[in-house]
Design a protein around this motif. Sequence first.
Motif, PDB file in Angstrom:
ATOM      1  N   LEU A 247       0.800  -1.193  -0.111  1.00  0.00           N
ATOM      2  CA  LEU A 247       0.128   0.035  -0.046  1.00  0.00           C
ATOM      3  C   LEU A 247       0.885   1.156   0.119  1.00  0.00           C
ATOM      4  CD1 LEU A 247      -3.011  -0.618   2.340  1.00  0.00           C
ATOM      5  CD2 LEU A 247      -2.668  -1.036  -0.076  1.00  0.00           C
ATOM      6  N   VAL A 251      -0.483   2.423  -5.854  1.00  0.00           N
ATOM      7  CA  VAL A 251      -1.701   3.089  -5.450  1.00  0.00           C
ATOM      8  C   VAL A 251      -2.784   1.821  -4.916  1.00  0.00           C
ATOM      9  CG1 VAL A 251      -3.975   4.064  -6.395  1.00  0.00           C
ATOM     10  CG2 VAL A 251      -1.806   4.676  -7.166  1.00  0.00           C
ATOM     11  N   PRO A 252      -3.310   1.906  -3.856  1.00  0.00           N
ATOM     12  CA  PRO A 252      -3.842   0.630  -3.405  1.00  0.00           C
ATOM     13  C   PRO A 252      -5.375   0.255  -4.108  1.00  0.00           C
ATOM     14  CG  PRO A 252      -4.251   2.511  -1.682  1.00  0.00           C
ATOM     15  CD  PRO A 252      -3.234   2.976  -3.001  1.00  0.00           C
ATOM     16  N   GLU A 254      -8.887  -1.288  -3.867  1.00  0.00           N
ATOM     17  CA  GLU A 254     -10.131  -1.170  -2.584  1.00  0.00           C
ATOM     18  C   GLU A 254      -9.908  -2.321  -1.771  1.00  0.00           C
ATOM     19  OE1 GLU A 254     -13.997  -1.028  -4.430  1.00  0.00           O
ATOM     20  OE2 GLU A 254     -13.426   0.563  -5.671  1.00  0.00           O
ATOM     21  N   LEU A 257      -7.202  -2.464   0.629  1.00  0.00           N
ATOM     22  CA  LEU A 257      -7.509  -1.690   1.589  1.00  0.00           C
ATOM     23  C   LEU A 257      -8.296  -2.212   2.809  1.00  0.00           C
ATOM     24  CD1 LEU A 257      -8.229   1.746  -0.015  1.00  0.00           C
ATOM     25  CD2 LEU A 257      -6.493   1.373   1.560  1.00  0.00           C
ATOM     26  N   ASN A 258      -9.227  -2.979   2.114  1.00  0.00           N
ATOM     27  CA  ASN A 258     -10.374  -3.846   2.974  1.00  0.00           C
ATOM     28  C   ASN A 258      -9.656  -4.892   3.744  1.00  0.00           C
ATOM     29  OD1 ASN A 258     -12.819  -3.931   4.148  1.00  0.00           O
ATOM     30  ND2 ASN A 258     -13.263  -5.551   2.816  1.00  0.00           N
ATOM     31  N   LEU A 260      -6.409  -5.134   4.603  1.00  0.00           N
ATOM     32  CA  LEU A 260      -5.690  -4.756   5.431  1.00  0.00           C
ATOM     33  C   LEU A 260      -6.350  -4.472   6.705  1.00  0.00           C
ATOM     34  CD1 LEU A 260      -2.808  -4.379   6.635  1.00  0.00           C
ATOM     35  CD2 LEU A 260      -2.695  -1.979   5.732  1.00  0.00           C
ATOM     36  N   GLY A 261      -7.409  -3.812   6.722  1.00  0.00           N
ATOM     37  CA  GLY A 261      -8.267  -3.483   7.895  1.00  0.00           C
ATOM     38  C   GLY A 261      -8.786  -4.815   8.454  1.00  0.00           C
ATOM     39  N   CYS A 262      -9.366  -5.733   7.751  1.00  0.00           N
ATOM     40  CA  CYS A 262      -9.555  -6.927   8.378  1.00  0.00           C
ATOM     41  C   CYS A 262      -8.527  -7.777   9.054  1.00  0.00           C
ATOM     42  CB  CYS A 262     -10.257  -7.867   7.310  1.00  0.00           C
ATOM     43  SG  CYS A 262     -11.668  -7.276   6.688  1.00  0.00           S
ATOM     44  N   PHE A 315     -15.626  -9.051   3.714  1.00  0.00           N
ATOM     45  CA  PHE A 315     -14.381  -9.000   2.935  1.00  0.00           C
ATOM     46  C   PHE A 315     -14.658  -9.545   1.550  1.00  0.00           C
ATOM     47  CE2 PHE A 315     -13.604 -11.902   6.164  1.00  0.00           C
ATOM     48  CZ  PHE A 315     -13.471 -12.867   5.754  1.00  0.00           C
TER      49      PHE A 315
ATOM     50  N   GLN B 345      -7.944   2.179   7.993  1.00  0.00           N
ATOM     51  CA  GLN B 345      -8.047   1.552   6.662  1.00  0.00           C
ATOM     52  C   GLN B 345      -9.397   1.446   6.083  1.00  0.00           C
ATOM     53  OE1 GLN B 345      -5.574   0.457   4.728  1.00  0.00           O
ATOM     54  NE2 GLN B 345      -4.288   1.295   6.260  1.00  0.00           N
ATOM     55  N   PHE B 346     -10.532   1.041   6.705  1.00  0.00           N
ATOM     56  CA  PHE B 346     -11.646   1.118   6.582  1.00  0.00           C
ATOM     57  C   PHE B 346     -12.185   2.436   5.880  1.00  0.00           C
ATOM     58  CE2 PHE B 346     -11.909  -2.686   9.587  1.00  0.00           C
ATOM     59  CZ  PHE B 346     -11.666  -3.621   8.466  1.00  0.00           C
TER      60      PHE B 346
END
Lengths: 315, 384
Positions: A247, A251-252, A254, A257-258, A260-262, A315, B345-346
């Motif tokens: 990231l 350019v990440p 979508e 991004l999701n 990595l959050g998870c 996800f 991130q979200f």
Amino acid sequence: MPVIEQTKAVKESKPEIDDLKLLIGKYQLSMISSFTRYFDSAGKPDQGVDLLISALEKWPEEPELYEELVFLAGKSGKMAEAEKNLLDAQILLPEAPFVYSSLGKLYFLKKEFSSAREQLKKSIQLNPEDGVSLLFSALSCLANQREDKGTNLSESTEIQQLGKDLQKLNELNPELVTDDFLKGKELLSQNNYAEAFKYLEKGLNSYLNRKMEFSKFHQLFFSFHLEPEKFDLEDLKKYIQELEKKLSLSVPSEKDLNQLGCCYLLFFIKLVQSSEEQLEKALSLDPEFEGAKKAVALLEKMKTEMFTLINSLRF
Amino acid sequence: MDELRLPKHKEKIGYRSNSYSVETEYDALLNRVSVRLFKNRRLVSSRSIRIKDHQPDKPADREKIERIKEKIAYFHREEYALLISLFELSQKLKLNGDGSAHHSLGLVFLGRELLEEAKEEFLLALVKTPNYSPVYNHLGIVYLKLGMIEESIKNIQTAVKISPDFADYHHNLGTAFLEKKSYLEAEKEFQEALKLNPRYQEVYLNLGFSCLERGSIQGDISNETILKEALDNFKKAYQFGFIKDLRMEELLQKAFTWEDLSRLYMFLKNLLTEGSSLEIKSLCEYFRLRFKYDPKVVEKKEVEDYLLQLSQEIVEGKNYPDLRHSLALAYIFYSRYILKLAEKQFQNFIQKSREKKSGEANLETTRELEKKIELYLEESHQEV
């Protein structure tokens, strides 16, 4: 990231992956999708189809499940069962573009190109932003025209439209625009339809395979829920670092991004488990340790709710 | 290591009418960083930290020197920041601290050998929670270190009266009696401690020492019963210790005379009490206080270092329930930073994605988890 001790298995009975009803009852949508990917990767796409058919009863309005059903039906040969479910869904959800789109894709796989075109056309009318349906539709059209050997294809309005549709994909679904796709487009402009079909289909297949892949990300969640004794925390940390690096360098997407959050949330819950484990060790050293007793009781109460929240991740 | 012209760091801070300073330097011979704390120019405590990745057999290259320099600066900053935050905490607690918080802060001061500051906090703790036995116990330790033996005994006796089932209190009371040269009373307390914790190595060590001292006072240093009793206790102290040493085992086999046993006592004491648990315990108290009173100021890196240090101490033998308890709390506190990362991130995902539903659901999940963690920490802090 700090060094944390590998936590022991979650103290819950390990659900049998083969007990599909149990899976549906216990897990939320994204995990069900992970399980279908797992079945596919384990060479059991038919089991994936069965799971998806059961899942559709619980979540009839989730587009991903339909998409996955078609993909696995194509691999397992369980086309008739998938078709029946999709036709039933069409009655239930007559305005849902994803049902038409899925039926269209299924007919495409069955090489019933006219029916495929018909369904995909309806789907695109309802959702013109769906690039994948557009590509399936283009391929169905190409396949149809290919079979119609008596006409001059280059003058066909459908073929001319097809070129324009493919052009739209750059904006709608840039991830579909692979080398094979570009080669297919070029061959189409040269009126080499058979080869164009081959390359466009190859591009589409590689996109779908990537999308349905049982990736490292899915493996981590799968292992966390179903094989906690095999869950490797170092693997998770490494994967998080890889994603963070990715990231920061480009350019990440979508999805990244999701995901990595998870992954952060997965790491979070491992920290909670590590905390609980330390409290248990404290209590094994001193069973009368009041502070540890209270903390364990409090954590135990919260952990169940936290696990439910982690299970509900999308996800 | 002649080429290592490493800087000596020195920083001063004035608090109330006292002047404190932290001095940090590298000892090339021992390959250790030494961090010293002075109060009114008098050394009060020092820490010696081994540089772990240094390979003394290899010549020090520029990169290695830079790494050592960074470490010296890091340990110095860490100690200086700790001192400042201790004084800030002391001010804060005066406004809204409960007895337990004053007690914790007193322990942190005690860990740094700032005895007057520790005493002040313990006395404030007693004003707010007059029946909290650990405060009397630790106040007793402070008095013992200040050489006020009678005050020490009086306070620890109060702790024992309130909570008679704590082995530590009996051990500390025994130690105070030992200091007073009241050997029989000391041994009685040590025996009480052993009834409560039969694997308490320091008690065996002190019990053995008390026997030797008693023999010496009575002018009976060749009394076989006393010598055997001392040796048996030293053997148990070694047996229940975490560190094993072949030379020590040999000494235990060959020690017969009073002189042998006295030497043995010195070796054992060095071996078993090499890493005092007070320092790490006071660090735990320090973080517990900061988690409660300074949660927004505590940096992620600080907690990472703390987690690492705690884990190492446990792995290296300090397998104490309270350290495990502190580690458990630190994991939870650290998890807050991870939730913040997930939240970010979200939010990015929602900004970028056409399909916002998943991102919004995940963001909501993260916020729910944050609420739960805050609630957990709030309830945990009741304990501090």
